[in-house]
Design a protein around this motif. Structure first.
Motif, mmCIF file in Angstrom:
data_model
loop_
_atom_site.group_PDB
_atom_site.id
_atom_site.type_symbol
_atom_site.label_atom_id
_atom_site.label_comp_id
_atom_site.label_asym_id
_atom_site.label_seq_id
_atom_site.Cartn_x
_atom_site.Cartn_y
_atom_site.Cartn_z
ATOM 1 N N ILE A 1 0.850 -1.188 0.000
ATOM 2 C CA ILE A 1 0.000 0.000 0.000
ATOM 3 C C ILE A 1 0.884 1.236 0.000
ATOM 4 N N LEU A 2 0.670 2.112 -0.973
ATOM 5 C CA LEU A 2 1.363 3.398 -1.016
ATOM 6 C C LEU A 2 0.495 4.432 -0.317
ATOM 7 N N GLY A 3 0.986 4.972 0.788
ATOM 8 C CA GLY A 3 0.217 5.943 1.538
ATOM 9 C C GLY A 3 1.038 7.160 1.890
ATOM 10 N N GLY A 4 0.486 8.001 2.751
ATOM 11 C CA GLY A 4 1.150 9.234 3.126
ATOM 12 C C GLY A 4 0.764 10.378 2.198
ATOM 13 N N ILE A 5 1.254 11.560 2.502
ATOM 14 C CA ILE A 5 0.902 12.756 1.726
ATOM 15 C C ILE A 5 1.365 12.621 0.284
ATOM 16 N N VAL A 6 2.619 12.202 0.092
ATOM 17 C CA VAL A 6 3.141 12.047 -1.272
ATOM 18 C C VAL A 6 2.540 10.808 -1.920
ATOM 19 N N GLY A 7 2.400 9.729 -1.158
ATOM 20 C CA GLY A 7 1.804 8.511 -1.698
ATOM 21 C C GLY A 7 0.413 8.746 -2.235
ATOM 22 N N ALA B 1 2.776 6.267 -8.282
ATOM 23 C CA ALA B 1 2.557 4.820 -8.392
ATOM 24 C C ALA B 1 3.187 4.229 -9.655
ATOM 25 N N PHE B 2 3.094 4.919 -10.796
ATOM 26 C CA PHE B 2 3.648 4.382 -12.044
ATOM 27 C C PHE B 2 5.166 4.208 -11.976
ATOM 28 N N PRO B 3 5.923 5.247 -11.576
ATOM 29 C CA PRO B 3 7.373 5.015 -11.468
ATOM 30 C C PRO B 3 7.744 4.002 -10.392
ATOM 31 N N VAL B 4 6.946 3.907 -9.322
ATOM 32 C CA VAL B 4 7.209 2.881 -8.312
ATOM 33 C C VAL B 4 7.065 1.497 -8.927
ATOM 34 N N LYS B 5 5.999 1.296 -9.709
ATOM 35 C CA LYS B 5 5.803 0.006 -10.382
ATOM 36 C C LYS B 5 6.980 -0.317 -11.305
ATOM 37 N N LEU C 1 -0.012 -3.850 -5.926
ATOM 38 C CA LEU C 1 0.375 -2.516 -5.475
ATOM 39 C C LEU C 1 -0.858 -1.630 -5.573
ATOM 40 N N LYS C 2 -1.267 -1.044 -4.431
ATOM 41 C CA LYS C 2 -2.447 -0.184 -4.413
ATOM 42 C C LYS C 2 -2.124 1.131 -3.723
ATOM 43 N N VAL C 3 -2.817 2.182 -4.154
ATOM 44 C CA VAL C 3 -2.700 3.486 -3.500
ATOM 45 C C VAL C 3 -3.747 3.561 -2.388
ATOM 46 N N ALA C 4 -3.334 4.033 -1.210
ATOM 47 C CA ALA C 4 -4.242 4.147 -0.063
ATOM 48 C C ALA C 4 -5.450 5.011 -0.411
ATOM 49 N N VAL C 5 -6.580 4.734 0.241
ATOM 50 C CA VAL C 5 -7.827 5.440 -0.087
ATOM 51 C C VAL C 5 -8.328 6.353 1.035
ATOM 52 N N LEU C 6 -7.812 6.198 2.245
ATOM 53 C CA LEU C 6 -8.322 7.005 3.351
ATOM 54 C C LEU C 6 -7.740 8.415 3.387
ATOM 55 N N GLY C 7 -6.658 8.629 2.632
ATOM 56 C CA GLY C 7 -6.073 9.957 2.581
ATOM 57 C C GLY C 7 -5.655 10.460 3.954
ATOM 58 N N ARG C 8 -5.995 11.712 4.260
ATOM 59 C CA ARG C 8 -5.558 12.343 5.499
ATOM 60 C C ARG C 8 -6.230 11.742 6.730
ATOM 61 N N GLN C 9 -7.293 10.978 6.525
ATOM 62 C CA GLN C 9 -8.000 10.394 7.659
ATOM 63 C C GLN C 9 -7.347 9.117 8.187
#
Length: 403
Positions: A341-347, A354-358, A375-383
């Motif tokens: 899971i890619l998370g955080g402000i930049v994630g 995500a594309f260059p990470v892949k 590989l997925k991008v986090a969905v909760l964002g700032r929460q």
């Protein structure tokens, strides 16, 4: 608030089973006696007896009949959502984020308090407490119904002692005790990356995976692991300091005091530093007016510039993404997780990272390893951190988390 099942110092004979049943309902939702008996490998009479006790204690509710139980419809049971509430406080570099969830994990309150600047020492602690005090007045839940408070902080957290060693630090100050004394609610502190990971796992992008690597790319770089469905803490609770792995032969001093750390080139801090350096060396950017005025440039400014097609900002995130992918590949080769899971402000910037990470992962990992990993991008964002803090203290009550 006192709930004997969670507060008793001397557990009853069936308390462990009651907690495991609650955890079952959290994972599966409304279920029948037969469902629980199959999962727990207990007899129908035993499960019936324990569920009856839990109904009498107000821990559960009946919620209709099963549609998949033959001619005679079986009763469905579930946890009582308003039994109690949990409060999560995510103290960040420049904001305080606060969530309240019910017992079932539903978000019932959310507040983002901007303008706060965290400090290494406890100088800014009174300001944080003042903000939290004011938010308590807005929460649509009586304070006496909040069972636990969870606090997420960046940096090194001594979970067992309740001490932050990186931010809001003061010799002899037990941060968890201070909050508990002030608000009269048992409090636990944890690392922000671990809280974000658990928030995504329980309430976000997670879908029942057992082995997960969460990467928090924000101002710094952190990582959290879930193995066999449980958070991995390590021996003393300090696991996840991935950003401080020595990865580069550079002279950039990391805030931890060492040189060559991974996050000196792969983090929001690194992108921020590189953008200023590139601009001073003649590169153009739509952020030039802000840079020339001497106004403070934030990481959020750079991410907003990406959304406005600023080439320099996009290139810097792409470069960081490729490096991040290269080092995630090493994690895949070691842990072979089901999910990254890619998370955080930049994630949270999405495909720009995500594309260059892949690309980096595919270049440096073993094919038969990355074929098994999503590989997925986090969905909760700032929460994520605040919600995750709620879930952490709930799981601590249920005995799912040992620390």
């Amino acid at each position: 608030m006192n709930i004997p099942l969670f507060d008793t110092k001397e557990p009853g004979k069936n308390d462990g089973l009651k907690k495991s049943f609650i955890h079952f309902f959290i994972r599966h939702g409304a279920s029948t006696i037969a469902d629980i008996a199959r999962e727990s490998d207990l007899s129908i009479p035993t499960v019936t007896k324990i569920l009856t006790e839990m109904l009498q204690e107000g821990l559960l509710i009946e919620c209709g009949k099963s549609e998949n139980s033959g001619t005679r419809k079986a009763t469905l049971f579930n946890i009582k959502p308003d039994l109690c509430y949990f409060m999560g406080i995510d103290i960040r570099q420049s904001s305080i984020l606060i969530a309240v969830t019910d017992f079932a994990g539903k978000l019932v309150f959310w507040k983002e308090c901007l303008g706060y600047k965290i400090s290494a020492n406890a100088d800014e602690l009174p300001a944080a407490l003042e903000i939290i005090d004011s938010v308590f007045e807005e929460i649509p839940v009586d304070r006496t119904n909040i069972l636990r408070i969870g606090i997420a902080l960046p940096g090194k957290i001594d979970i067992m002692q309740g001490i932050s060693n990186s931010y809001l630090y003061q010799e002899g100050l037990v941060l968890a005790d201070l909050f508990e004394e002030r608000y009269g609610i048992p409090t636990r502190i944890d690392n922000d990356t671990r809280a974000m990971c658990y928030g995504e796992y329980m309430c976000g992008i997670g879908n029942g995976e057992q082995d997960v690597v969460y990467v928090n790319m924000s101002w710094g770089l952190g990582m959290s692991l879930i193995t066999e469905g449980r958070l991995y803490y390590g021996k003393s609770g300090f696991s996840g300091e991935w950003g401080h792995v020595n990865a580069f032969d550079n002279e950039i001093l990391c805030y931890c005091g060492k040189k060559g750390c991974l996050e000196t080139e792969v983090s929001g801090r690194a992108i921020h530093r590189q953008l200023i350096e590139k601009y001073r060396n003649g590169c153009s950017t739509i952020l030039s007016d802000k840079l020339e005025s001497g106004e403070r440039l934030t990481l959020e400014d750079i991410l907003d510039a990406i959304k406005k097609d600023d080439i320099l900002s996009i290139e810097l995130v792409e470069s960081a993404g490729r490096l991040l992918g290269k080092h995630i590949a090493g994690l895949l080769n070691i842990f072979n997780p089901e999910l990254i899971i890619l998370g955080g402000i930049v994630g949270g910037i999405g495909d720009y990272l995500a594309f260059p990470v892949k690309t980096g992962i595919m270049k440096y990992t073993l094919n038969y390893v990355n074929n098994d990993t999503q590989l997925k991008v986090a969905v909760l964002g700032r929460q994520a951190g605040a919600i995750g803090s709620c879930m952490l203290v709930r799981s601590k009550c249920l005995g799912v988390i040992a620390f």
